[in-house]
Write an enzyme that holds these catalytic residues in place. Sequence first.
Site, PDB file in Angstrom:
ATOM      1  CD  GLU A  46      -3.243   1.821  -2.909  1.00  5.83           C
ATOM      2  OE1 GLU A  46      -4.239   2.534  -3.178  1.00  5.83           O
ATOM      3  OE2 GLU A  46      -2.254   2.257  -2.278  1.00  5.83           O
ATOM      4  CG  ASP A  81      -3.053   6.841  -3.456  1.00  7.92           C
ATOM      5  OD1 ASP A  81      -4.188   6.356  -3.340  1.00  7.92           O
ATOM      6  OD2 ASP A  81      -2.127   6.619  -2.650  1.00  7.92           O
ATOM      7  CG  HIS A 137      -1.837   1.123   1.345  1.00  5.61           C
ATOM      8  ND1 HIS A 137      -1.678   2.130   2.269  1.00  5.61           N
ATOM      9  CD2 HIS A 137      -2.962   1.428   0.641  1.00  5.61           C
ATOM     10  CE1 HIS A 137      -2.658   2.995   2.152  1.00  5.61           C
ATOM     11  NE2 HIS A 137      -3.453   2.610   1.173  1.00  5.61           N
ATOM     12  CG  HIS A 175      -3.435   9.395  -0.335  1.00  8.93           C
ATOM     13  ND1 HIS A 175      -3.982  10.240   0.625  1.00  8.93           N
ATOM     14  CD2 HIS A 175      -4.303   8.369  -0.470  1.00  8.93           C
ATOM     15  CE1 HIS A 175      -5.129   9.740   1.035  1.00  8.93           C
ATOM     16  NE2 HIS A 175      -5.355   8.606   0.402  1.00  8.93           N
TER      17      HIS A 175
END
Length: 272
Positions: free
Chosen positions: A57, A59, A31, A72
């Site tokens: 993962e 953003d 993440h 993010h």
Amino acid sequence: MARRRPEHPPVPYLLNSQPGPLHGRPLAFAHRGADPRRENTMAAFRRAVELGFRYLEIDVRTAACGTLVVFHDETLERATDGVGALSEHTWEQLAALGVGPDREPLVRFEDLLTTWDDVHLNVDLKDAEAVDEFARLVEEHQAHDRVLAASFNDARRHRVARRLTRSVATSGGWLSTALIVLLGPLGLMHWVQERAATVDCVQVPVSQGPIRVVKPAFIRRCHRAGLQVHVWVVDDPARMHRLLDLGVDGLMTDDAEALAEVMAVRSVWPQR
């Protein structure tokens, strides 16, 4: 002992859905690179890949110049030494900022996409402007099998699909996931499934406020609908084991070492 996982429709991005060493095994996702001190930086991603992670993962947000940046927050203050909204800065300005105590540089999505040809990116599209550039880069680099388009906003997922020459994997947004959670127990899963036909998985927290999301019945409903269940963000090894025992198909973590150790005990590791 983990429960035997059902057969899911083969999806190129989901390596556990097709023949190979990960078939039927849970996937491990780093993440934001699974290193909160330097999240969404190349240093964090390299460390995760070296540990054996094949899924990152991330953003993405759009800079003022149109560059797609791996980041993010809407604003820069928490994660960097900059100030203001990321969207108000050009890439040239953002490239001068640093993340964490070592001032790791920010990353362009295109640079991450082209660093490894066997690493898969779970991409959360954080703003509407990201859709066109994300689709353009996936097309340019023919990365359709290595990316998953995620967004809390289901409309962005649909817009991505319309801009691609072939499909990429997708996860459900808030609306489609809420329908599964709330209407599934009422026997309306067939109706929900028709409206989530383009979704390959749901990516959910264990709980959302007072509502427990990841329960055995929820996992069974998703599996019957052909959907994988990926759970975020799980850092406690004991909880990781419990969720894997329930039959979830993937875990996302901020603690790369902890999840790597759990997967080494229970599954194929490294996953690269």
